[in-house]
Design a protein around this motif. Structure first.
Motif, PDB file in Angstrom:
ATOM      1  N   GLY A 118       0.088   5.421  -1.161  1.00 18.60           N
ATOM      2  CA  GLY A 118      -0.575   6.502  -0.421  1.00 18.60           C
ATOM      3  C   GLY A 118       0.463   7.419   0.206  1.00 18.60           C
ATOM      4  O   GLY A 118       1.674   7.173   0.110  1.00 18.60           O
ATOM      5  N   PRO A 119       0.006   8.485   0.859  1.00 17.42           N
ATOM      6  CA  PRO A 119       0.952   9.460   1.419  1.00 17.42           C
ATOM      7  C   PRO A 119       1.927   8.878   2.449  1.00 17.42           C
ATOM      8  O   PRO A 119       3.124   9.190   2.422  1.00 17.42           O
ATOM      9  N   GLU A 120       1.428   8.032   3.345  1.00 12.56           N
ATOM     10  CA  GLU A 120       2.330   7.498   4.387  1.00 12.56           C
ATOM     11  C   GLU A 120       3.376   6.568   3.762  1.00 12.56           C
ATOM     12  O   GLU A 120       4.551   6.627   4.086  1.00 12.56           O
ATOM     13  N   THR A 147      -6.218  -7.719   2.573  1.00 12.69           N
ATOM     14  CA  THR A 147      -4.860  -7.626   2.021  1.00 12.69           C
ATOM     15  C   THR A 147      -3.932  -8.727   2.518  1.00 12.69           C
ATOM     16  O   THR A 147      -3.143  -9.280   1.738  1.00 12.69           O
ATOM     17  N   GLY A 150      -8.479  -2.175   5.239  1.00 17.44           N
ATOM     18  CA  GLY A 150      -8.005  -3.064   4.174  1.00 17.44           C
ATOM     19  C   GLY A 150      -7.223  -4.271   4.659  1.00 17.44           C
ATOM     20  O   GLY A 150      -6.848  -5.140   3.852  1.00 17.44           O
ATOM     21  N   THR A 172       2.211   0.216  10.484  1.00 15.23           N
ATOM     22  CA  THR A 172       2.084   1.653  10.779  1.00 15.23           C
ATOM     23  C   THR A 172       0.609   2.000  10.972  1.00 15.23           C
ATOM     24  O   THR A 172       0.256   3.155  11.113  1.00 15.23           O
ATOM     25  N   VAL A 173      -0.224   0.968  10.923  1.00  9.62           N
ATOM     26  CA  VAL A 173      -1.670   1.165  10.765  1.00  9.62           C
ATOM     27  C   VAL A 173      -2.311   1.688  12.056  1.00  9.62           C
ATOM     28  O   VAL A 173      -2.135   1.115  13.125  1.00  9.62           O
ATOM     29  N   GLY A 213       0.849  -1.203   0.000  1.00 12.34           N
ATOM     30  CA  GLY A 213       0.000   0.000   0.000  1.00 12.34           C
ATOM     31  C   GLY A 213       0.873   1.238   0.000  1.00 12.34           C
ATOM     32  O   GLY A 213       0.515   2.272   0.555  1.00 12.34           O
ATOM     33  N   ARG A 229      -1.981  -2.677  -5.155  1.00 11.14           N
ATOM     34  CA  ARG A 229      -2.873  -3.656  -5.779  1.00 11.14           C
ATOM     35  C   ARG A 229      -2.760  -3.560  -7.290  1.00 11.14           C
ATOM     36  O   ARG A 229      -3.171  -4.472  -7.997  1.00 11.14           O
ATOM     37  N   ARG A 262       0.088   1.570 -10.691  1.00 12.57           N
ATOM     38  CA  ARG A 262       0.198   2.583  -9.626  1.00 12.57           C
ATOM     39  C   ARG A 262       1.519   2.431  -8.877  1.00 12.57           C
ATOM     40  O   ARG A 262       2.123   3.412  -8.463  1.00 12.57           O
ATOM     41  N   PHE A 280       6.269   3.714  13.624  1.00 12.94           N
ATOM     42  CA  PHE A 280       6.018   4.847  12.712  1.00 12.94           C
ATOM     43  C   PHE A 280       4.588   5.389  12.790  1.00 12.94           C
ATOM     44  O   PHE A 280       4.201   6.207  11.955  1.00 12.94           O
ATOM     45  N   ALA A 305       2.418  11.940   7.367  1.00 12.97           N
ATOM     46  CA  ALA A 305       2.880  11.759   5.989  1.00 12.97           C
ATOM     47  C   ALA A 305       3.421  13.055   5.389  1.00 12.97           C
ATOM     48  O   ALA A 305       4.341  13.023   4.573  1.00 12.97           O
ATOM     49  N   THR A 308       1.349  -0.058   4.924  1.00 11.87           N
ATOM     50  CA  THR A 308       0.753   1.281   4.953  1.00 11.87           C
ATOM     51  C   THR A 308      -0.585   1.277   4.216  1.00 11.87           C
ATOM     52  O   THR A 308      -0.862   2.159   3.414  1.00 11.87           O
ATOM     53  N   VAL A 309      -1.371   0.244   4.455  1.00 20.85           N
ATOM     54  CA  VAL A 309      -2.746   0.222   3.938  1.00 20.85           C
ATOM     55  C   VAL A 309      -3.666   0.744   5.048  1.00 20.85           C
ATOM     56  O   VAL A 309      -3.307   0.706   6.220  1.00 20.85           O
ATOM     57  N   PRO A 310      -4.871   1.215   4.686  1.00 21.91           N
ATOM     58  CA  PRO A 310      -5.811   1.632   5.732  1.00 21.91           C
ATOM     59  C   PRO A 310      -6.212   0.437   6.594  1.00 21.91           C
ATOM     60  O   PRO A 310      -6.210  -0.709   6.113  1.00 21.91           O
ATOM     61  N   TYR A 311      -6.582   0.718   7.835  1.00 20.83           N
ATOM     62  CA  TYR A 311      -7.008  -0.349   8.741  1.00 20.83           C
ATOM     63  C   TYR A 311      -8.079  -1.228   8.084  1.00 20.83           C
ATOM     64  O   TYR A 311      -8.018  -2.468   8.169  1.00 20.83           O
TER      65      TYR A 311
HETATM   66  N1  LIG Z   1      -1.330   9.593   6.528  1.00 24.16           N
HETATM   67  C1  LIG Z   1      -0.677   9.749   7.668  1.00 24.16           C
HETATM   68  O1  LIG Z   1      -0.241  10.862   8.028  1.00 24.16           O
HETATM   69  C2  LIG Z   1      -0.436   8.541   8.564  1.00 24.16           C
HETATM   70  C3  LIG Z   1       0.310   8.708   9.752  1.00 24.16           C
HETATM   71  C4  LIG Z   1       0.560   7.587  10.545  1.00 24.16           C
HETATM   72  C5  LIG Z   1       0.070   6.341  10.171  1.00 24.16           C
HETATM   73  N2  LIG Z   1      -0.656   6.226   9.030  1.00 24.16           N
HETATM   74  C6  LIG Z   1      -1.184   4.912   8.665  1.00 24.16           C
HETATM   75  O2  LIG Z   1      -0.611   4.547   7.429  1.00 24.16           O
HETATM   76  C7  LIG Z   1      -1.561   3.837   6.653  1.00 24.16           C
HETATM   77  C8  LIG Z   1      -1.658   4.488   5.287  1.00 24.16           C
HETATM   78  O3  LIG Z   1      -2.084   5.819   5.412  1.00 24.16           O
HETATM   79  P1  LIG Z   1      -2.366   6.676   4.098  1.00 24.16           P
HETATM   80  O4  LIG Z   1      -2.875   7.991   4.548  1.00 24.16           O
HETATM   81  O5  LIG Z   1      -1.200   6.612   3.203  1.00 24.16           O
HETATM   82  O6  LIG Z   1      -3.599   5.809   3.500  1.00 24.16           O
HETATM   83  P2  LIG Z   1      -4.327   5.715   2.095  1.00 24.16           P
HETATM   84  O7  LIG Z   1      -3.752   6.716   1.163  1.00 24.16           O
HETATM   85  O8  LIG Z   1      -5.796   5.761   2.342  1.00 24.16           O
HETATM   86  O9  LIG Z   1      -3.969   4.234   1.630  1.00 24.16           O
HETATM   87  C9  LIG Z   1      -2.684   3.844   1.286  1.00 24.16           C
HETATM   88  C10 LIG Z   1      -2.747   2.858   0.111  1.00 24.16           C
HETATM   89  O10 LIG Z   1      -3.368   1.654   0.527  1.00 24.16           O
HETATM   90  C11 LIG Z   1      -4.012   1.045  -0.585  1.00 24.16           C
HETATM   91  N3  LIG Z   1      -5.394   0.703  -0.191  1.00 24.16           N
HETATM   92  C12 LIG Z   1      -6.445   1.552   0.002  1.00 24.16           C
HETATM   93  N4  LIG Z   1      -7.540   0.884   0.387  1.00 24.16           N
HETATM   94  C13 LIG Z   1      -7.180  -0.421   0.423  1.00 24.16           C
HETATM   95  C14 LIG Z   1      -7.886  -1.627   0.722  1.00 24.16           C
HETATM   96  N5  LIG Z   1      -9.175  -1.603   1.099  1.00 24.16           N
HETATM   97  N6  LIG Z   1      -7.210  -2.792   0.641  1.00 24.16           N
HETATM   98  C15 LIG Z   1      -5.904  -2.827   0.264  1.00 24.16           C
HETATM   99  N7  LIG Z   1      -5.189  -1.721  -0.033  1.00 24.16           N
HETATM  100  C16 LIG Z   1      -5.828  -0.540   0.044  1.00 24.16           C
HETATM  101  C17 LIG Z   1      -3.994   2.047  -1.719  1.00 24.16           C
HETATM  102  O11 LIG Z   1      -2.987   1.617  -2.619  1.00 24.16           O
HETATM  103  P3  LIG Z   1      -3.323   0.870  -4.010  1.00 24.16           P
HETATM  104  O12 LIG Z   1      -4.683   1.351  -4.428  1.00 24.16           O
HETATM  105  O13 LIG Z   1      -2.224   1.398  -4.894  1.00 24.16           O
HETATM  106  O14 LIG Z   1      -3.241  -0.575  -3.715  1.00 24.16           O
HETATM  107  C18 LIG Z   1      -3.569   3.340  -1.067  1.00 24.16           C
HETATM  108  O15 LIG Z   1      -2.785   4.172  -1.918  1.00 24.16           O
HETATM  109  C19 LIG Z   1      -2.883   3.845   7.415  1.00 24.16           C
HETATM  110  O16 LIG Z   1      -3.090   2.609   8.053  1.00 24.16           O
HETATM  111  C20 LIG Z   1      -2.693   4.941   8.439  1.00 24.16           C
HETATM  112  O17 LIG Z   1      -3.384   4.671   9.647  1.00 24.16           O
HETATM  113  C21 LIG Z   1      -0.918   7.287   8.215  1.00 24.16           C
END
Ligand SMILES: NC(=O)c1ccc[n+]([C@@H]2O[C@H](COP(=O)([O-])OP(=O)(O)OC[C@H]3O[C@@H](n4cnc5c(N)ncnc54)[C@H](OP(=O)(O)O)[C@@H]3O)[C@@H](O)[C@H]2O)c1
Length: 220
Positions: free
Chosen positions: A12-14, A81, A77, A97-98, A9, A34, A38, A135, A140, A72-75
């Motif tokens: 995404g931003p993280e 996954t 997912g 990191t979830v 995953g 996936r 991408r 992390f 992000a 780094t997929v959403p919880y």
């Molecule tokens: N954003 C932050 O600042 C931050 C900080 C600390 C921790 N986190 C944790 O890091 C993780 C990712 O955060 P994010 O903001 O980067 O999330 P995101 O953009 O919503 O998702 C990251 C990637 O996960 C894949 N994905 C989305 N839905 C999915 C599903 N249902 N099943 C499988 N893959 C899926 C997608 O990639 P593809 O479509 O390319 O497969 C997407 O680009 C989360 O668990 C979050 O809690 C985030």
């Protein structure tokens, strides 16, 4: 020997942010998705950003080739996954990191998980893997902005001492971040919860904050 990190995953931003920072730190980074397209696109983007060469691959191929696997997929997912990746991951170190956050009425809160934490759910879904929580508290925005000097502590939790040590070293390889051993994987529940607090602080202060533990006197 160069160690490799697969980021599941990682589009995404993280994931992109960790990819950038770990590539700069000298790890070989494979961004997983996936979608192969991408993954290649994100690898190209972060490659250009960091002047390093990153790879992109479908999640399963990425998981098979990385020495470490970072999730780094959403919880929401996780349950779809992880089971298909279990074979490719085997006994590897898997960094979760979830953070199981929910947003309702413009308020942030933690989902109440039966397992205790997202990291423990990952362990239940990947029983052979050495799961490490880390992390969670790194936003992000600052990760992907490579001009931003990263500092603060990353609390690292796991039930495997060698895996904990490896992820502490990974953390310490990123600028001024410091990895702090937080103890067993079950402690990840509280580290994940701190993220909800930071999100609230960030909104109020229009900032991107991180944590620092004081009082360790060099022993961490
Ligand atoms: N954003 C932050 O600042 C931050 C900080 C600390 C921790 N986190 C944790 O890091 C993780 C990712 O955060 P994010 O903001 O980067 O999330 P995101 O953009 O919503 O998702 C990251 C990637 O996960 C894949 N994905 C989305 N839905 C999915 C599903 N249902 N099943 C499988 N893959 C899926 C997608 O990639 P593809 O479509 O390319 O497969 C997407 O680009 C989360 O668990 C979050 O809690 C985030």
């Amino acid at each position: 020997v160069t160690q490799s990190v697969a980021i599941i995953g990682g589009t995404g931003p993280e994931g992109k942010g960790l990819a950038a920072r770990l590539a700069i730190a000298g790890y070989e980074v494979i961004i997983g998705s996936r979608s192969a397209d991408r993954a290649f696109e994100a690898a190209g983007e972060i490659g250009t950003l960091t002047s390093r060469s990153l790879k992109g691959a479908p999640n399963e191929d990425a998981a098979a080739s990385g020495d470490f696997v970072i999730l780094t997929v959403p919880y929401s997912g996780l349950t779809d996954t992880l089971p298909p990746l279990a074979e490719a991951i085997g006994e590897k170190v898997v960094v979760s990191t979830v953070v199981p956050l929910q947003f309702a009425n413009r308020r942030v809160s933690m989902l109440d998980l039966e397992a205790g934490s997202a990291a423990q759910e990952v362990q239940a879904l990947l029983p052979r893997a050495k799961v490490v929580g880390a992390f969670h508290n790194l936003g992000a925005g600052h990760l992907v902005d490579i001009t931003h000097h990263l500092e603060g502590d990353v609390v690292v939790c796991s039930d495997d001492a060698e895996a904990t040590q490896a992820v502490i070293e990974m953390t310490n390889s990123i600028q001024a971040l410091r990895g702090v051993n937080g103890g067993p994987l079950a402690v990840s529940r509280y580290v994940e919860g701190i993220t909800a607090m930071l999100v609230s602080i960030n909104r109020l202060h229009k900032a991107e904050t991180n944590i620092k533990i004081v009082g360790l006197d060099g022993h961490y």
